[in-house]
Design a protein around this motif. Structure first.
Motif, PDB file in Angstrom:
ATOM      1  N   GLN A 237       0.655  -1.198   0.011  1.00  0.00           N
ATOM      2  CA  GLN A 237       0.098  -0.039   0.089  1.00  0.00           C
ATOM      3  C   GLN A 237       0.769   1.480  -0.059  1.00  0.00           C
ATOM      4  N   GLY A 238       2.204   1.292   0.079  1.00  0.00           N
ATOM      5  CA  GLY A 238       2.904   2.231   0.126  1.00  0.00           C
ATOM      6  C   GLY A 238       2.867   3.054   1.386  1.00  0.00           C
ATOM      7  N   ASN A 239       2.655   2.483   2.437  1.00  0.00           N
ATOM      8  CA  ASN A 239       2.766   3.357   3.672  1.00  0.00           C
ATOM      9  C   ASN A 239       4.052   3.515   4.237  1.00  0.00           C
ATOM     10  N   LEU A 240       4.741   4.449   3.913  1.00  0.00           N
ATOM     11  CA  LEU A 240       6.135   4.622   4.217  1.00  0.00           C
ATOM     12  C   LEU A 240       6.433   5.393   5.419  1.00  0.00           C
ATOM     13  N   PRO A 241       7.050   5.163   6.651  1.00  0.00           N
ATOM     14  CA  PRO A 241       7.303   6.117   7.485  1.00  0.00           C
ATOM     15  C   PRO A 241       7.834   7.150   7.360  1.00  0.00           C
ATOM     16  N   PRO A 242       7.654   8.349   7.917  1.00  0.00           N
ATOM     17  CA  PRO A 242       8.292   9.552   7.679  1.00  0.00           C
ATOM     18  C   PRO A 242       9.877   9.687   7.373  1.00  0.00           C
ATOM     19  N   VAL A 243      10.235  10.144   6.359  1.00  0.00           N
ATOM     20  CA  VAL A 243      11.906  10.301   6.506  1.00  0.00           C
ATOM     21  C   VAL A 243      12.299  11.341   7.577  1.00  0.00           C
ATOM     22  N   PRO A 244      13.251  11.174   8.313  1.00  0.00           N
ATOM     23  CA  PRO A 244      13.801  12.217   9.339  1.00  0.00           C
ATOM     24  C   PRO A 244      14.072  13.525   8.830  1.00  0.00           C
TER      25      PRO A 244
ATOM     26  N   SER B 178       4.730   2.383  -4.509  1.00  0.00           N
ATOM     27  CA  SER B 178       4.071   1.077  -4.762  1.00  0.00           C
ATOM     28  C   SER B 178       3.911   0.644  -6.060  1.00  0.00           C
ATOM     29  N   ASP B 179       3.276   1.728  -7.046  1.00  0.00           N
ATOM     30  CA  ASP B 179       3.166   1.338  -8.535  1.00  0.00           C
ATOM     31  C   ASP B 179       4.251   1.682  -9.258  1.00  0.00           C
ATOM     32  N   PRO B 180       4.844   0.520 -10.068  1.00  0.00           N
ATOM     33  CA  PRO B 180       6.262   0.625 -10.708  1.00  0.00           C
ATOM     34  C   PRO B 180       6.133   2.031 -11.728  1.00  0.00           C
ATOM     35  N   SER B 181       5.196   1.947 -12.372  1.00  0.00           N
ATOM     36  CA  SER B 181       4.984   3.129 -13.376  1.00  0.00           C
ATOM     37  C   SER B 181       5.303   4.305 -12.832  1.00  0.00           C
ATOM     38  N   ASN B 182       4.971   4.521 -11.597  1.00  0.00           N
ATOM     39  CA  ASN B 182       5.078   6.043 -11.210  1.00  0.00           C
ATOM     40  C   ASN B 182       6.489   6.051 -10.333  1.00  0.00           C
ATOM     41  N   ARG B 183       7.208   5.103 -10.219  1.00  0.00           N
ATOM     42  CA  ARG B 183       8.599   5.054  -9.538  1.00  0.00           C
ATOM     43  C   ARG B 183       9.607   5.550 -10.286  1.00  0.00           C
ATOM     44  N   PHE B 184      10.574   6.066  -9.681  1.00  0.00           N
ATOM     45  CA  PHE B 184      11.865   6.638 -10.409  1.00  0.00           C
ATOM     46  C   PHE B 184      12.253   5.278 -11.044  1.00  0.00           C
ATOM     47  N   SER B 185      12.899   5.385 -12.463  1.00  0.00           N
ATOM     48  CA  SER B 185      13.811   4.380 -13.007  1.00  0.00           C
ATOM     49  C   SER B 185      15.241   4.410 -12.630  1.00  0.00           C
ATOM     50  N   LEU B 186      16.013   3.513 -12.930  1.00  0.00           N
ATOM     51  CA  LEU B 186      17.407   3.580 -12.610  1.00  0.00           C
ATOM     52  C   LEU B 186      18.092   4.831 -13.364  1.00  0.00           C
ATOM     53  N   GLN B 187      17.462   5.074 -14.373  1.00  0.00           N
ATOM     54  CA  GLN B 187      18.100   6.504 -15.189  1.00  0.00           C
ATOM     55  C   GLN B 187      17.464   7.557 -14.403  1.00  0.00           C
ATOM     56  N   ASP B 188      16.441   7.852 -13.775  1.00  0.00           N
ATOM     57  CA  ASP B 188      15.830   8.864 -12.920  1.00  0.00           C
ATOM     58  C   ASP B 188      16.812   8.993 -11.788  1.00  0.00           C
ATOM     59  N   ILE B 189      17.406   7.983 -11.276  1.00  0.00           N
ATOM     60  CA  ILE B 189      17.959   8.115  -9.993  1.00  0.00           C
ATOM     61  C   ILE B 189      19.443   8.569 -10.414  1.00  0.00           C
ATOM     62  N   THR B 190      20.025   8.195 -11.657  1.00  0.00           N
ATOM     63  CA  THR B 190      21.313   8.777 -12.221  1.00  0.00           C
ATOM     64  C   THR B 190      21.274  10.203 -12.538  1.00  0.00           C
ATOM     65  N   GLU B 191      20.020  10.628 -12.967  1.00  0.00           N
ATOM     66  CA  GLU B 191      19.981  12.197 -13.310  1.00  0.00           C
ATOM     67  C   GLU B 191      20.127  12.798 -11.682  1.00  0.00           C
ATOM     68  N   SER B 192      19.434  12.268 -10.838  1.00  0.00           N
ATOM     69  CA  SER B 192      19.350  12.877  -9.477  1.00  0.00           C
ATOM     70  C   SER B 192      20.738  12.925  -8.966  1.00  0.00           C
ATOM     71  N   ILE B 193      21.476  11.950  -9.059  1.00  0.00           N
ATOM     72  CA  ILE B 193      22.914  11.745  -8.478  1.00  0.00           C
ATOM     73  C   ILE B 193      23.825  12.905  -9.531  1.00  0.00           C
ATOM     74  N   LEU B 194      23.527  12.791 -10.702  1.00  0.00           N
ATOM     75  CA  LEU B 194      24.328  13.813 -11.317  1.00  0.00           C
ATOM     76  C   LEU B 194      24.158  15.428 -11.126  1.00  0.00           C
ATOM     77  N   LEU B 195      22.580  15.603 -11.015  1.00  0.00           N
ATOM     78  CA  LEU B 195      22.349  16.801 -10.437  1.00  0.00           C
ATOM     79  C   LEU B 195      23.018  17.374  -9.311  1.00  0.00           C
ATOM     80  N   HIS B 196      22.513  16.220  -8.046  1.00  0.00           N
ATOM     81  CA  HIS B 196      23.598  16.631  -6.929  1.00  0.00           C
ATOM     82  C   HIS B 196      25.075  17.047  -6.954  1.00  0.00           C
ATOM     83  N   ASN B 197      25.811  16.086  -7.864  1.00  0.00           N
ATOM     84  CA  ASN B 197      26.983  16.441  -8.138  1.00  0.00           C
ATOM     85  C   ASN B 197      27.563  17.733  -8.697  1.00  0.00           C
ATOM     86  N   SER B 198      26.586  18.228  -9.540  1.00  0.00           N
ATOM     87  CA  SER B 198      26.729  19.378 -10.059  1.00  0.00           C
ATOM     88  C   SER B 198      26.688  20.547  -9.286  1.00  0.00           C
TER      89      SER B 198
END
Length: 309
Positions: A262-269, A286-306
């Motif tokens: 059900q995607g019940n996630l405890p709050p992030v600190p 919970s729904d994979p279609s709405n979840r980040f892909s590995l490429q999306d995660i890569t872009e988030s990391i690149l954005l953080h690094n930049s």
């Protein structure tokens, strides 16, 4: 009288304390190896010294190590892997004993291995101690601290690389116990020892963290987005210092499965950065279609690094 354990003969040996001063040769050898450290012992060959002297300096033996009886436990004897201290450098190491005819190269076995030598029909391998992500998290909890965000970014970058390489199946999980930090800076990842790729909803009802994505638990032909969920679980654990999905009550393990589905996630600190919080929330969907892909995660990391150049 000094006592030490000999892993070759599997006996305790007693020797009287030496009152003779160390030789000049042993002092010079110790000074050189202290400067190089065991991690760089192969660089002895680059020193401007006669070949015979370089061979003497770099040739290790059990006499160069002390195995403290008080540090040994039953699992050490079963694994034939013993905690020891190097007399020459003062470094804590592990000594792994194999039959002499063992056929492998250092890189094939373990990136924390720094040297080998033969003694009395055995192959002795010197490994530098490692620490798992789970151990780092436990240490942070004990000391009331948090994992540094720089370490978290390094860790998820390494795990992402492993996932993208295809070395791990989408139905196989990576846990915090299988992420290892080596003293040379390497981060390695192994799959869960008990994972056969056939996790079911009922198997998730156990008193341990669950890292599998909803589609893995439901056997719904998971793809690489199951890795994104797994990475999100690890990221949450690094931030909260506890797993995202486990039986917090201790009496209702089935609730873990329901929370995942059900995607019940405890709050992030609240001490987590906005970018890491955003990444967790986009991975644990919970729904994979709405979840980040590995490429999306890569872009988030690149954005953080930049942003942090």
């Amino acid at each position: 009288m000094s006592r030490f354990f000999d892993p070759i003969s599997q006996t305790v040996i007693e020797k009287p304390e030496s009152i003779d001063p160390p030789s000049l040769q042993s002092l010079c050898r110790g000074g050189i190896l202290q400067s190089l450290t065991l991690s760089n012992i192969e660089k002895v060959s680059d020193l401007p010294l006669p070949r015979s002297i370089k061979c003497t300096i770099g040739k290790l033996s059990m006499r160069d190590f002390h195995i403290d009886l008080e540090r040994l436990g039953p699992k050490d004897h079963v694994r034939k892997c013993y905690p020891a201290t190097c007399h020459l450098t003062g470094e804590d190491v592990l000594i792994k004993i194999f039959p002499k005819n063992t056929d492998f190269t250092l890189s094939d076995y373990d990136p924390s291995m720094v040297a080998t030598f033969e003694e009395d029909g055995h192959l002795c391998c010197i490994l530098l101690p490692t620490q798992s992500l789970a151990e780092r998290i436990d240490k942070a909890k004990e000391t009331g601290s948090n994992l540094e965000h720089s370490i978290i970014w390094q860790t998820i970058t390494r795990i992402l690389h492993i996932f993208q390489s295809g070395q791990i199946s989408p139905v196989t999980s990576v846990t915090s116990a299988s992420v290892m930090y080596h003293t040379n800076g390497h981060i390695t990842v192994t799959t869960h020892a008990g994972d056969s790729g056939s996790v079911t909803a009922m198997e998730a009802q156990v008193d341990k963290p669950v890292y599998e994505a909803p589609e893995v638990l439901g056997r719904q032909d998971p793809d690489s987005k199951a890795h994104s969920w797994n990475l999100g679980c690890l990221l949450y654990e690094m931030l909260a210092l506890e797993p995202a999905f486990y039986d917090r009550s201790g009496v209702n393990p089935f609730s873990v499965f329901m929370d995942i589905m059900q995607g019940n996630l405890p709050p992030v600190p609240p001490n987590a950065s906005e970018s890491l919080t955003d990444l967790v929330n986009h991975c644990l969907v919970s729904d994979p279609s709405n979840r980040f892909s590995l490429q999306d995660i890569t872009e988030s990391i690149l954005l953080h690094n930049s942003k942090n150049l």
